[in-house]
Design an enzyme around this catalytic site. Structure first.
Site: not given
Length: 634
Positions: A189, A433, A486, A522
């Site tokens: 991303d 990831e 997240y 993150e």
């Protein structure tokens, strides 16, 4: 390794002579000395994209054999920069394929007339696959867009003037589209900028020269230990003298030979920012080579900055110089308006000033190695680095093939070779990831991590995961668990009330399973600067701030046990591919892309300075060094 839009490669002008591929051996940063010179090739280069739709017209017509302008229209292209955002051509912005760069250079006469001078072309970064010609002669190829490579062009220089250096680049092969378009597919991303992203230069050494230096450091009570190993090319008959100088230029230790140990009484340790009254202390290791050659005596000199410090990991702590260290920092990207991923000194200094203002003591080089100059500033300012490879987008089963693994091993070799001597680098991250729950991931990461530890036994190794703790097949091999999450963003949208339970449960599961320290590598929320909503709604500054506060409540509990760090995603907004989920890029930055603060930046600043002040030996450090940055009276 990340593949995507076009990359940048290098070539020069015509001459019949064959050369090897990119040099093996050391990758010392080019520094001027009494025996070494450098000539920067940054500036405007001639540029042309090959729009021949896969026919590779540039190769067929051998554009590297004549000035690039003779092949057709060219553009002025600044180097370093990405080519994507410099112009107004929509086709070029998203171009996937080969592009060509060219630069003519006039060299000092002594470089070509002295047979004892070795001339090296160094490309700091060419994204993604590079082929290089000098005067029409193929001298180098390199795969991977974030690490330097070199070619010895001494014979070409001595055979005649250096006429040109076209560079070309390619990313992943474009994928066919049902309507005839060609698209580059990526599994990450951020926008896959391409071009000559970092400085391109020429430098000289003697023909017998210092090729590489490896330094590891330790501490024995108040005595610093510097173990060195020096590699020399060009002759087997030479003498080496080694001097370690303090910041005042005083020799504090010396030795001879290609390897040895220097002992430094009353050592000044390299400490992270805000952890000591005198952080980031750097010694200078001066290496002096002399050799007697048939043509006469040869000398070479190289100076390497050295920070003396130790790194260790226990079940619950990350230790620097034997003291518990808590990472409170950011994830970043090399990304900015117009220049893309191009290296830029003003932007770099601005970012470091913001880091210091924020009270950040660390960052991760998400998701690729950053420029060497970035690492040098980290050494100087005491910013701790988790140094990450370009292992992002490892998603498919075929991503774990032997071919991919072999390339990944090579990239880790290049990364360790480049960054091994930086005291700021305290841990290697081999990937971000990956689908580490897939069956092939176990062997892949076991092999990759073992290889990295063999290259550098002095640092812990990790990768950053977002897999479930029960399913992750690579986690058994890491030294520190780095977890991305997240909560209340990619799921449970808008429900910040679930964060504390979910995050605490995740930490407890990971620690119970592996008994290793954990970093929240993150976390964050998308925020468009100037959007306000109370009660908080997604994309508002209030929502980003509220989400962070919920994470911090749990982090404050668990950092007293086994959580050793927190890195916000992200330092600044950055560009991505176009999609319905991205409003002109990713907006999770606490600063805008133009480096202006959102509300969350002030929240983090208050938090990070409080964290720093909780460390007893920090108080005098903050008072003496950073009073103007701190939001508190000390």
């Amino acid at each position: 390794m990340s593949r995507g839009p076009a990359g940048a490669w290098v070539a020069l002008g015509p001459l019949l002579w064959t050369c090897g591929l990119a040099l093996e051996g050391g990758m010392l940063y080019p520094r001027e000395s009494p025996s070494r010179e450098r000539k920067d090739l940054d500036g405007l280069w001639s540029f042309r994209a090959d729009f021949s739709d896969g026919r590779r017209q540039g190769f067929e017509q051998q554009w590297y054999r004549a000035p690039l302008r003779e092949s057709g229209p060219t553009l002025d292209m600044p180097v370093p920069s990405s080519f994507n955002d410099v112009g107004q051509d929509r086709q070029l912005r998203s171009f996937v394929g080969w592009v060509w760069y060219e630069r003519e250079a006039t060299l000092p006469r002594r470089w070509s007339q002295d047979p004892g001078t070795r001339v090296v072309l160094r490309i700091g970064s060419a994204h993604y696959y590079a082929i290089v010609w000098v005067n029409g002669v193929h001298v180098a190829e390199h795969e991977g867009g974030h690490l330097p490579f070199e070619a010895d062009i001494s014979k070409l220089v001595q055979s005649g003037p250096l006429s040109s250096c076209p560079a070309l680049c390619s990313p992943a092969p474009p994928a066919p589209h049902p309507l005839g378009f060609r698209l580059g597919n990526t599994y990450f991303d951020f926008f896959n900028y391409a071009g000559l992203h970092r400085p391109v230069l020429l430098y000289t050494t003697p023909t017998t020269y210092i090729d590489d230096i490896t330094v590891t450091t330790g501490v024995d009570q108040d005595t610093g230990l510097v173990d060195y190993q020096i590699f020399v090319q060009g002759s087997e008959h030479f003498q080496l003298e080694v001097y370690l100088l303090d910041e005042e230029g005083k020799v504090v230790a010396q030795g001879t030979g290609s390897q040895g140990r220097l002992q430094v009484p009353n050592v000044h340790l390299w400490w992270p920012y805000l952890m000591h009254e005198h952080p980031a202390y750097l010694y200078s290791l001066e290496v002096r080579l002399t050799a007697q050659m048939a043509a006469g005596p040869v000398s070479d000199f190289y100076t390497l900055p050295v920070g003396i410090r130790t790194v260790a990991v226990t079940e619950r702590q990350f230790l620097i110089n034997g003291k518990p260290f808590y990472f409170h920092g950011v994830n970043k990207h090399e990304d900015a308006d117009i220049r893309g991923k191009g290296f830029d000194w003003p932007l770099l200094v601005k970012d470091f000033n913001l880091l210091r203002w924020l009270g950040a003591n660390a960052f991760r080089t998400s998701h690729y190695p950053y420029a060497e100059e970035v690492m040098q500033l980290c050494d100087r300012y005491g910013i701790v680095v988790i140094d990450e490879s370009p292992g992002v987008g490892i998603m498919l089963v075929q991503s774990y093939s032997n071919v991919s693994l072999q390339h990944h091993l090579e990239v880790m070799g290049e990364l360790v070779r480049r960054d091994k001597n930086h005291p700021s680098v305290v841990m290697w991250s081999v990937a971000n990831e990956p689908t580490s729950f897939l069956k092939p991931a176990a062997y892949y990461f076991k092999t990759l991590i073992a290889h990295t530890k063999a290259l550098d036994p002095s640092r812990p190794v990790t990768f950053v995961t977002n897999s479930n703790y029960e399913a992750d097949l690579g986690a058994p091999y890491v030294d520190v668990i780095c977890v991305n999450s997240y909560y209340s963003w990619y799921h449970d949208y808008g429900h910040m009330e679930v964060i504390q339970l979910q995050l605490a449960t995740e930490f407890e599961n990971w620690y119970r399973t592996y008994q290793k320290p954990i970093i929240q590598s993150e976390y964050g929320a998308e925020t468009i600067a100037g959007f306000h909503q109370d009660p908080p709604l997604m994309f508002s500054e209030e929502y980003q701030k509220g989400l962070l506060e919920q994470y911090h409540l749990v982090l404050d509990q668990k950092r007293k046990e086994y959580v050793v760090g927190e890195l916000i995603w992200n330092f600044a907004d950055f560009m991505t591919d176009q999609s319905p989920q991205r409003a002109v890029g990713n907006r999770k930055g606490i600063f805008t892309r133009q480096r202006q603060p959102k509300a969350a930046a002030f929240l983090l600043r208050e938090r990070y300075w409080k964290l720093a002040n909780e460390t007893g030996h920090h108080r005098s450090a903050a008072k003496s060094q950073c009073l103007e940055n701190s939001p508190f009276a000390l």
